[in-house]
Design a protein around this motif. Structure first.
Motif, PDB file in Angstrom:
ATOM      1  N   TYR A 279      26.580  32.026  48.331  1.00 36.13           N
ATOM      2  CA  TYR A 279      27.292  31.576  47.030  1.00 36.13           C
ATOM      3  C   TYR A 279      28.100  32.803  46.367  1.00 36.13           C
ATOM      4  CZ  TYR A 279      24.275  27.504  47.247  1.00 36.13           C
ATOM      5  OH  TYR A 279      23.391  26.405  47.860  1.00 36.13           O
ATOM      6  N   TYR A 280      29.359  32.275  45.706  1.00 31.65           N
ATOM      7  CA  TYR A 280      30.221  33.040  44.923  1.00 31.65           C
ATOM      8  C   TYR A 280      30.165  32.861  43.552  1.00 31.65           C
ATOM      9  CZ  TYR A 280      31.836  33.682  49.663  1.00 31.65           C
ATOM     10  OH  TYR A 280      31.874  34.375  50.978  1.00 31.65           O
ATOM     11  N   LEU A 281      30.397  33.942  42.755  1.00 30.45           N
ATOM     12  CA  LEU A 281      30.368  33.666  41.425  1.00 30.45           C
ATOM     13  C   LEU A 281      31.200  34.850  40.797  1.00 30.45           C
ATOM     14  CD1 LEU A 281      27.085  35.833  40.188  1.00 30.45           C
ATOM     15  CD2 LEU A 281      27.537  35.318  42.331  1.00 30.45           C
ATOM     16  N   LEU A 282      31.459  34.692  39.409  1.00 32.78           N
ATOM     17  CA  LEU A 282      32.446  35.727  38.679  1.00 32.78           C
ATOM     18  C   LEU A 282      31.611  37.046  38.488  1.00 32.78           C
ATOM     19  CD1 LEU A 282      33.802  33.383  35.896  1.00 32.78           C
ATOM     20  CD2 LEU A 282      34.975  33.846  37.997  1.00 32.78           C
ATOM     21  N   THR A 283      32.680  38.039  38.346  1.00 32.64           N
ATOM     22  CA  THR A 283      32.225  39.501  37.845  1.00 32.64           C
ATOM     23  C   THR A 283      32.934  39.710  36.586  1.00 32.64           C
ATOM     24  OG1 THR A 283      34.155  40.598  39.131  1.00 32.64           O
ATOM     25  CG2 THR A 283      32.075  40.152  40.467  1.00 32.64           C
ATOM     26  N   PRO A 284      32.881  40.625  36.021  1.00 31.67           N
ATOM     27  CA  PRO A 284      33.517  41.011  34.751  1.00 31.67           C
ATOM     28  C   PRO A 284      35.018  41.042  35.079  1.00 31.67           C
ATOM     29  CG  PRO A 284      31.454  42.331  34.607  1.00 31.67           C
ATOM     30  CD  PRO A 284      31.686  41.389  36.033  1.00 31.67           C
ATOM     31  N   SER A 285      35.497  41.596  36.295  1.00 31.73           N
ATOM     32  CA  SER A 285      36.897  41.800  36.532  1.00 31.73           C
ATOM     33  C   SER A 285      37.655  40.246  37.015  1.00 31.73           C
ATOM     34  CB  SER A 285      37.067  42.431  38.040  1.00 31.73           C
ATOM     35  OG  SER A 285      36.594  43.905  37.900  1.00 31.73           O
ATOM     36  N   SER A 286      36.756  39.345  37.606  1.00 32.67           N
ATOM     37  CA  SER A 286      37.334  37.939  37.732  1.00 32.67           C
ATOM     38  C   SER A 286      37.310  37.252  36.400  1.00 32.67           C
ATOM     39  CB  SER A 286      36.726  37.396  39.112  1.00 32.67           C
ATOM     40  OG  SER A 286      35.491  37.430  38.824  1.00 32.67           O
ATOM     41  N   HIS A 287      36.578  37.535  35.609  1.00 30.93           N
ATOM     42  CA  HIS A 287      36.439  36.623  34.262  1.00 30.93           C
ATOM     43  C   HIS A 287      37.928  37.068  33.603  1.00 30.93           C
ATOM     44  CE1 HIS A 287      34.933  35.247  30.416  1.00 30.93           C
ATOM     45  NE2 HIS A 287      35.624  36.307  29.863  1.00 30.93           N
ATOM     46  N   LEU A 288      38.489  37.956  34.089  1.00 32.40           N
ATOM     47  CA  LEU A 288      39.804  38.445  33.350  1.00 32.40           C
ATOM     48  C   LEU A 288      41.100  37.598  33.779  1.00 32.40           C
ATOM     49  CD1 LEU A 288      39.642  42.316  32.802  1.00 32.40           C
ATOM     50  CD2 LEU A 288      39.394  40.528  31.108  1.00 32.40           C
ATOM     51  N   LEU A 289      40.495  36.833  35.067  1.00 35.64           N
ATOM     52  CA  LEU A 289      41.617  35.952  36.118  1.00 35.64           C
ATOM     53  C   LEU A 289      41.428  34.365  35.696  1.00 35.64           C
ATOM     54  CD1 LEU A 289      41.194  37.730  39.443  1.00 35.64           C
ATOM     55  CD2 LEU A 289      42.676  38.518  37.462  1.00 35.64           C
ATOM     56  N   VAL A 290      40.602  34.283  34.374  1.00 31.33           N
ATOM     57  CA  VAL A 290      40.342  32.808  34.218  1.00 31.33           C
ATOM     58  C   VAL A 290      41.526  32.482  33.101  1.00 31.33           C
ATOM     59  CG1 VAL A 290      38.862  31.472  32.980  1.00 31.33           C
ATOM     60  CG2 VAL A 290      37.786  33.087  34.583  1.00 31.33           C
ATOM     61  N   SER A 291      42.227  31.365  33.475  1.00 27.45           N
ATOM     62  CA  SER A 291      43.392  31.259  32.768  1.00 27.45           C
ATOM     63  C   SER A 291      43.025  30.982  31.277  1.00 27.45           C
ATOM     64  CB  SER A 291      44.302  30.366  33.533  1.00 27.45           C
ATOM     65  OG  SER A 291      43.749  29.176  33.644  1.00 27.45           O
ATOM     66  N   GLY A 292      42.113  30.154  31.030  1.00 30.40           N
ATOM     67  CA  GLY A 292      41.869  29.583  29.663  1.00 30.40           C
ATOM     68  C   GLY A 292      41.311  30.977  28.847  1.00 30.40           C
ATOM     69  N   GLU A 293      40.894  31.840  29.315  1.00 37.53           N
ATOM     70  CA  GLU A 293      40.377  32.814  28.618  1.00 37.53           C
ATOM     71  C   GLU A 293      41.262  33.555  27.791  1.00 37.53           C
ATOM     72  OE1 GLU A 293      37.017  33.462  28.028  1.00 37.53           O
ATOM     73  OE2 GLU A 293      36.638  31.943  29.257  1.00 37.53           O
ATOM     74  N   THR A 294      41.032  33.963  26.480  1.00 36.97           N
ATOM     75  CA  THR A 294      41.841  34.708  25.594  1.00 36.97           C
ATOM     76  C   THR A 294      42.369  35.933  26.254  1.00 36.97           C
ATOM     77  OG1 THR A 294      40.814  33.801  23.808  1.00 36.97           O
ATOM     78  CG2 THR A 294      42.336  35.648  23.468  1.00 36.97           C
ATOM     79  N   MET A 295      41.480  36.851  26.979  1.00 39.62           N
ATOM     80  CA  MET A 295      41.522  38.014  27.423  1.00 39.62           C
ATOM     81  C   MET A 295      41.962  38.217  28.982  1.00 39.62           C
ATOM     82  SD  MET A 295      40.718  40.049  25.189  1.00 39.62           S
ATOM     83  CE  MET A 295      39.928  39.915  23.434  1.00 39.62           C
ATOM     84  N   ASN A 296      42.661  37.085  29.219  1.00 43.66           N
ATOM     85  CA  ASN A 296      43.044  37.160  30.725  1.00 43.66           C
ATOM     86  C   ASN A 296      44.258  37.920  30.829  1.00 43.66           C
ATOM     87  OD1 ASN A 296      45.535  35.369  31.762  1.00 43.66           O
ATOM     88  ND2 ASN A 296      44.579  34.104  29.899  1.00 43.66           N
ATOM     89  N   VAL A 297      44.340  38.652  32.083  1.00 45.67           N
ATOM     90  CA  VAL A 297      45.534  39.219  32.367  1.00 45.67           C
ATOM     91  C   VAL A 297      46.491  39.045  33.313  1.00 45.67           C
ATOM     92  CG1 VAL A 297      44.253  41.440  31.664  1.00 45.67           C
ATOM     93  CG2 VAL A 297      44.083  40.749  33.801  1.00 45.67           C
TER      94      VAL A 297
ATOM     95  N   MET B 197      53.191  42.213  29.048  1.00 48.37           N
ATOM     96  CA  MET B 197      52.684  43.266  27.887  1.00 48.37           C
ATOM     97  C   MET B 197      51.921  42.542  26.910  1.00 48.37           C
ATOM     98  SD  MET B 197      53.983  46.156  28.842  1.00 48.37           S
ATOM     99  CE  MET B 197      53.669  45.411  30.547  1.00 48.37           C
ATOM    100  N   ALA B 198      51.843  41.198  26.344  1.00 47.19           N
ATOM    101  CA  ALA B 198      51.106  40.697  25.478  1.00 47.19           C
ATOM    102  C   ALA B 198      49.974  40.503  26.164  1.00 47.19           C
ATOM    103  CB  ALA B 198      51.830  39.350  25.122  1.00 47.19           C
ATOM    104  N   SER B 199      49.551  40.162  27.429  1.00 42.46           N
ATOM    105  CA  SER B 199      48.364  39.938  28.123  1.00 42.46           C
ATOM    106  C   SER B 199      47.493  41.303  28.172  1.00 42.46           C
ATOM    107  CB  SER B 199      48.392  39.284  29.381  1.00 42.46           C
ATOM    108  OG  SER B 199      49.006  40.045  30.288  1.00 42.46           O
ATOM    109  N   GLY B 200      48.025  42.411  28.462  1.00 38.79           N
ATOM    110  CA  GLY B 200      47.641  43.492  28.789  1.00 38.79           C
ATOM    111  C   GLY B 200      47.224  44.313  27.401  1.00 38.79           C
ATOM    112  N   SER B 201      47.713  43.712  26.266  1.00 40.63           N
ATOM    113  CA  SER B 201      47.268  44.194  24.982  1.00 40.63           C
ATOM    114  C   SER B 201      46.138  43.643  24.208  1.00 40.63           C
ATOM    115  CB  SER B 201      48.538  44.127  24.001  1.00 40.63           C
ATOM    116  OG  SER B 201      49.707  44.785  24.337  1.00 40.63           O
TER     117      SER B 201
END
Length: 329
Positions: A98-116, A173-177
């Motif tokens: 089975y596959y699951l998220l890591t802290p790195s892929s959490h940053l790839l979730v489009s709905g998350e505030t901190m996505n890059v 730049m905004a997403s990286g900030s």
């Protein structure tokens, strides 16, 4: 010094594997790009628990004919620690991956505030990556950067002429900030206490300035950037003020100026000019004037992966601009 004839066969085989690894490392960026395009992180986040390969493929609308290929793709992504895998027993007591998220892929979730995602899209865009093809020849070129050699125009000239690139740059730049904003305010918030006004020089769409203004409502925050960056923002934001201008000419007066990811875009002489304009804009130190600089410091960590990231960012600055990531001394 040993010459080539003194290397053992084993050493040369290991060396070849190393060189091949370096040669094919571009797959890391391309796999990251593809993972974002497919929306794998979004699917896993929405599912809420580890997901088996066939279910993941079905949700992503990937044909069963691609099962083996997608398995190999996910194997690489998990090796990169972008996703994690977990083996569980199914109802028939067969072990299934089975596959699951890591802290790195959490940053790839489009709905998350901190996505890059916007920053990834910017850096893997062919217009940006194309300049990497001419780094070697640029060393013998009079052009200011590999980007200018490749495109015949500098990055800032291109962004002023191409709205789509300007938009992509601002969003990237905004997403990286966002994560940097939270980190700075949590760990260095004392730097902003007592200020009445602050100018975010080269502050783009105002991500950092808005975060400061919300954390410290008593501070009047202003964003200074080029007119083509801020003109469309002036009427949309009541939290901060936007001023179109040139930091090499003048900076609006305030108690403090902020330079976040600005000085690394420019060479030493250009940085001195920027800092002079900033000094003119603030009171003397004894009267509370501050210049706040947020930039990467190369070799400020012993973590191998962090150092590698710093070195790559330094090359990115070299490729796109006249700047660099600087060392502490």
């Amino acid at each position: 010094m040993a010459d080539q004839m003194e290397f053992t066969t084993r050493e040369l085989l290991e060396a070849q594997a190393h060189v091949w690894n370096l040669l094919l490392s571009y797959f890391k960026s391309m796999c990251l790009k593809s993972a974002v395009e497919l929306g794998i992180a979004d699917v896993l986040k929405k599912h809420g628990k580890p997901m088996e390969l066939s279910d993941l493929m079905s949700t992503l609308s990937i044909s069963p004919l691609r099962t083996d290929s997608f398995r190999r793709f996910m194997r690489t992504l998990t090796h990169m620690d972008l996703f994690a895998e977990k083996k569980l027993n199914d109802p028939d007591d067969h072990q299934v991956k089975y596959y699951l998220l890591t802290p790195s892929s959490h940053l790839l979730v489009s709905g998350e505030t901190m996505n890059v995602i916007p920053f990834i899209n910017l850096e893997v865009d062919p217009m940006m990556m194309g300049a990497s093809q001419v780094i070697g020849s640029w060393f013998k070129s009079p052009k200011a950067s590999p980007f200018e050699l490749f495109h015949s125009k500098g990055l800032w000239e291109m962004t002023s002429e191409r709205p789509e690139l300007n938009k992509m740059m601002n969003e990237g730049m905004a997403s990286g900030s966002r994560l940097v904003c939270d980190t700075v305010l949590m760990t260095c918030g004392h730097v902003f206490r007592g200020l009445k006004s602050l100018v975010d020089v080269g502050g783009g769409t105002g991500t950092m300035a808005r975060a400061i203004a919300r954390a410290f409502p008593e501070i009047k925050c202003t964003v200074l950037d080029l007119p083509h960056v801020v003109d469309s923002l002036k009427e949309e934001d009541s939290v901060v003020e936007y001023v179109g201008g040139d930091m090499f000419v003048s900076v609006p007066h305030a108690n403090a100026v902020l330079l976040k990811w600005i000085l690394h875009d420019w060479n030493d002489e250009e940085c001195v000019k920027i800092l002079r304009r900033c000094k003119e804009a603030i009171p003397i130190k004894d009267a509370g004037g501050k210049i706040i600089i947020i930039d990467m410091v190369v070799d400020a960590t012993i973590d191998k992966h962090a150092v590698e990231t710093q070195l790559y960012f330094d090359l990115l600055m070299m490729m796109l601009t006249t700047g660099k990531e600087r060392e502490e001394i």
